[in-house]
Design a protein around this motif. Structure first.
Motif, PDB file in Angstrom:
ATOM      1  N   GLU A 180       0.820  -1.229   0.000  1.00  0.00           N
ATOM      2  CA  GLU A 180       0.000   0.000   0.000  1.00  0.00           C
ATOM      3  C   GLU A 180       0.847   1.270   0.000  1.00  0.00           C
ATOM      4  OE1 GLU A 180      -2.804   1.968  -0.652  1.00  0.00           O
ATOM      5  OE2 GLU A 180      -3.879   0.329   0.317  1.00  0.00           O
ATOM      6  N   ILE A 200      -2.456   7.300   1.500  1.00  0.00           N
ATOM      7  CA  ILE A 200      -3.823   7.157   0.977  1.00  0.00           C
ATOM      8  C   ILE A 200      -4.164   5.691   0.757  1.00  0.00           C
ATOM      9  CG2 ILE A 200      -5.451   7.872  -0.793  1.00  0.00           C
ATOM     10  CD1 ILE A 200      -3.496  10.099  -1.568  1.00  0.00           C
ATOM     11  N   PRO A 201      -5.239   5.216   1.388  1.00  0.00           N
ATOM     12  CA  PRO A 201      -5.652   3.839   1.122  1.00  0.00           C
ATOM     13  C   PRO A 201      -6.184   3.763  -0.305  1.00  0.00           C
ATOM     14  CG  PRO A 201      -6.659   4.678   3.158  1.00  0.00           C
ATOM     15  CD  PRO A 201      -6.100   5.844   2.402  1.00  0.00           C
ATOM     16  N   ARG A 234      -5.529  -1.071  -1.748  1.00  0.00           N
ATOM     17  CA  ARG A 234      -6.510  -2.033  -1.247  1.00  0.00           C
ATOM     18  C   ARG A 234      -7.862  -1.835  -1.929  1.00  0.00           C
ATOM     19  NH1 ARG A 234      -5.185  -2.306   3.578  1.00  0.00           N
ATOM     20  NH2 ARG A 234      -4.519  -4.449   3.759  1.00  0.00           N
ATOM     21  N   PRO A 235      -8.368  -0.601  -2.034  1.00  0.00           N
ATOM     22  CA  PRO A 235      -9.596  -0.412  -2.820  1.00  0.00           C
ATOM     23  C   PRO A 235      -9.487  -0.931  -4.251  1.00  0.00           C
ATOM     24  CG  PRO A 235      -9.210   1.523  -1.484  1.00  0.00           C
ATOM     25  CD  PRO A 235      -8.019   0.628  -1.285  1.00  0.00           C
ATOM     26  N   ARG A 242      -7.429  -3.248  -5.355  1.00  0.00           N
ATOM     27  CA  ARG A 242      -7.159  -4.687  -5.329  1.00  0.00           C
ATOM     28  C   ARG A 242      -8.359  -5.483  -4.860  1.00  0.00           C
ATOM     29  NH1 ARG A 242      -1.726  -6.556  -2.000  1.00  0.00           N
ATOM     30  NH2 ARG A 242      -1.533  -8.530  -3.094  1.00  0.00           N
ATOM     31  N   GLU A 243      -9.251  -4.807  -4.090  1.00  0.00           N
ATOM     32  CA  GLU A 243     -10.358  -5.551  -3.510  1.00  0.00           C
ATOM     33  C   GLU A 243     -11.716  -4.891  -3.767  1.00  0.00           C
ATOM     34  OE1 GLU A 243      -9.462  -7.064   0.476  1.00  0.00           O
ATOM     35  OE2 GLU A 243      -7.366  -6.529   0.172  1.00  0.00           O
ATOM     36  N   SER A 244     -11.887  -3.636  -3.314  1.00  0.00           N
ATOM     37  CA  SER A 244     -13.223  -3.030  -3.363  1.00  0.00           C
ATOM     38  C   SER A 244     -13.766  -2.936  -4.781  1.00  0.00           C
ATOM     39  CB  SER A 244     -13.190  -1.616  -2.761  1.00  0.00           C
ATOM     40  OG  SER A 244     -12.632  -1.634  -1.479  1.00  0.00           O
ATOM     41  N   LEU A 245     -12.905  -2.634  -5.743  1.00  0.00           N
ATOM     42  CA  LEU A 245     -13.399  -2.401  -7.102  1.00  0.00           C
ATOM     43  C   LEU A 245     -13.355  -3.662  -7.963  1.00  0.00           C
ATOM     44  CD1 LEU A 245     -11.916   1.173  -7.647  1.00  0.00           C
ATOM     45  CD2 LEU A 245     -14.276   0.539  -7.151  1.00  0.00           C
ATOM     46  N   PRO A 272      -5.189 -11.167  -1.398  1.00  0.00           N
ATOM     47  CA  PRO A 272      -5.561 -11.505  -2.775  1.00  0.00           C
ATOM     48  C   PRO A 272      -4.286 -11.707  -3.584  1.00  0.00           C
ATOM     49  CG  PRO A 272      -6.663  -9.475  -2.050  1.00  0.00           C
ATOM     50  CD  PRO A 272      -5.673  -9.836  -0.988  1.00  0.00           C
TER      51      PRO A 272
END
Lengths: 432, 432
Positions: free
Chosen positions: A133, A140-141, A144-145, A147-150, A332
């Motif tokens: 990250e 800024i996160p 992870r967003p 790699r995962e959220s989107l 992931p």
């Protein structure tokens, strides 16, 4: 809370970021233990000079060692944290760690951009986690967003201000009217620019980050070598003034765009409209604008550098890796199934803002427009301002292959009636 | 790609968001399979009217059922997706699902804010995942960063624009000078406000989201009942004009702040300076500003509502839950170890902007200032404007307990020399 076996950390590097990681591990000890379900413990810290005075760093001096590789291989190490940077020896250390099944947390953008695929392969071989990250946009996160959220959506474009030094310089040029050298000097005095600012101002730092972002956004391996890179040392006070006249500002952008079966990844200065969310990102802040098919536009904003902000991102990854060790879960793995082609800059669709000093005589616009037409470049707007012997043409194009735009500029420079090409800038974000 | 056993989904609800979930599952089928490592398959869709015409929805009509509870309990269901909303029967369905070890993805902010703790307990009992990214700020990846990325840091404050309807209304009032009713009418016509806008304009929707954000940020169970709530129907065109005079605008904010051992969670309209990153969040967009000890300020921006953006967040959670099913991993469990006290609004530190119509005679300011002093409220700025018989005092305070500020206003209203209290607004983000 029942006392569980601790998760043991090997820290490689103890400079500005590494020291802050040590401090945060100490300050937030109880919170981290509660969040993870087990305490974190530093097993060792590899540095070049173990005997160096480290002020009030809250750590047992006997933990320092010069033997990074030995530390990485120790049986009692669970998670390896690398904040040294550079390709070697970091690559060797991290590859060994991952193959041995140790989770890795790294802030090393250069290594990830050059050889991230090999690290991911080593992680897969060893059944280990690879988190990074802190490598892009500091605190800024963002990864992870992505790699995962989107992962239930399709990212179509990522446009970012990912280098704080150049953003400080360009923000300062925009607000004070200063030229590049003056603004760079100020940035150096204030500690925003390094003694040798090449990696920042020539866009190498942003290009590495662009490769990492594009890889994650498009599920495709993209390396730094795939990224077209143009620095921002050529941006003048005059360019900034013409940007202002157009209701724009100039930012050094990293841009990753997806078409059906290809991606374009590039770093260059560009004019963007003042109404674009990235335009108001000032000082040394970073921000990344992500466009997706379903979610629409998203923006992530925060500090892109600095010891403590970067350490915050490293700590977040350490917590994730430590939790995974305890629960048997895994980060992931690399997602590169899409295998999209990276389009060279010449084939990328861009838009140009071209400012020409021309002779003041009839037919000039017709001749100039003919050159654009010959290269199949469509003109969006023309502004003509003439003062006796000093006429100016400012042209903004529609989007066209970059090679056609470059060829147009080249052909214009050979026209007798063009006295000089005052500036050429790419245009992004719907400006013009 | 070797064909793996599919992950089977039960969808509860097929309205605006549910239909988009079905469409995205269909459109992105191949990508989702590649990212997860197995195909997703819809096992059933619970709706009130299975026979209803659903246009071109790409789904086998035989999948529709009215028996939600029966669907949830079916052995062949792995992940339950709830997009119905409301407390019951959603609570019963999801509790049953979690206890039976089925992962749950929900967008249900009301249920999470009222009884999130019980859902988390059921998830822990059943060894199941509970994901709810879509419940706050729609498409913006916000909860995953709070739940994971920032777990190595200490969040000190979360300030958000989390209701698109009211942000559209306030943005419109700021740009056109319209009053609340006129702006609400426009929002209704354009589909940004529901026929009954109470949940939005009275702040109930934002309060539920504030509870969810505060719970995650501070590792403490916070419910909607803990959140102080004041709607924005009282904001007038005059308030907006005085905000402008002060270089501010007015936003409906959800605010969650942490002191050493307590938290304050509230929703109310507030003046913020135009230079604050939240000030430029226009239209129906959402944005959440997060302050932490190490990372510094962060902002997350995007669409807070709408079928497709919300479905994007739901899909991201489905991918995470499906991956966990395949790898045996688990979502982070509830983190509520901090057990901080929620401070009532009266004890929360706030700042007030108070506009008074006063008699034009000597000693007025002295009398008014005396009232502030009596309540131990310190004044930051005073502006006095007098026109013959119509004098005005505009006072901005330093921060003080809200109860002391409210008592000051109450005492001012009883003064003979105060003709009327033209407006009282809280002030946030360093304004004034």
């Amino acid at each position: 809370m029942s006392p569980a076996k601790s998760v043991r950390l090997a820290l490689l590097g103890c400079g500005i970021v590494g020291s802050e990681v040590v401090r945060l591990l100490h300050e937030q000890r109880d919170d981290l233990t509660a969040r993870i379900g087990a305490p974190l413990e530093i097993a060792g810290i590899a540095v070049r000079r173990p005997g160096r005075e480290r002020g009030d760093l809250p750590v047992d001096p006997s933990l320092f060692t010069t033997d990074a590789l030995g530390l990485v291989k120790r049986d009692d190490v669970d998670v390896v944290i690398e904040v040294v940077g550079g390709i070697e020896p970091a690559r060797t250390w991290l590859t060994e760690a991952l193959r041995a099944g140790k989770s890795v947390v790294t802030a090393n953008k250069a290594l990830l951009a050059e050889d991230g695929g090999a690290l991911h392969d080593a992680a897969a071989d060893g059944g280990a986690d690879l988190y990074y990250e802190a490598s892009v946009a500091g605190a800024i996160p963002l990864l992870r967003p992505l790699r995962e959220s989107l992962h239930g959506d399709r990212v179509t474009a990522v446009t970012g201000i990912v280098n704080g030094t150049t953003n400080f310089i360009l923000s300062s040029m925009a607000s004070t009217g200063a030229g590049f050298n003056e603004a760079l000097e100020e940035a150096t005095e204030l500690g925003y620019a390094e003694a040798d600012p090449t990696a920042d101002v020539e866009g190498f730092d942003a290009a590495a980050k662009a490769a990492i972002l594009a890889s994650l956004a498009f599920h495709t391996r993209v390396t730094a070598a795939d990224v077209f890179r143009e620095g921002m040392t050529g941006v003048t006070a005059g360019d900034m003034a013409s940007a202002k006249e157009m209701g724009c500002t100039i930012k050094l952008l990293c841009i990753a765009q997806r078409t059906t079966d290809a991606v374009s990844v590039r770093v260059h200065p560009a004019m963007i409209p003042l109404t674009h969310p990235l335009a108001s990102v000032g000082d040394a802040f970073n921000a990344v604008f992500v466009e997706t098919e379903a979610a629409g536009p998203l923006m992530f904003y925060g500090r892109g550098a600095g010891g403590r902000p970067t350490a915050s991102a490293v700590l977040g990854d350490i917590v994730a890796a430590a939790r995974n060790r305890l629960t048997g879960a895994r980060a992931p793995s690399e997602s590169n199934y899409a295998e999209l082609t990276v389009r060279p800059i010449g084939e990328s669709l861009t838009r140009y803002h071209i400012s020409l000093d021309v002779a003041e005589k009839p037919g000039v616009l017709a001749t100039v427009a003919g050159v654009f037409a010959h290269h199949e470049v469509s003109i969006a707007t023309v502004r003509q301002s003439g003062r006796e012997d000093d006429a100016k043409l400012v042209i903004v194009t529609h989007s066209a292959p970059d090679a056609a735009l470059a060829a147009t500029v080249e052909a214009l420079s050979r026209l007798d009636i063009v006295r000089s090409i005052a500036s050429v800038l790419r245009v992004e974000g719907g400006a013009g």
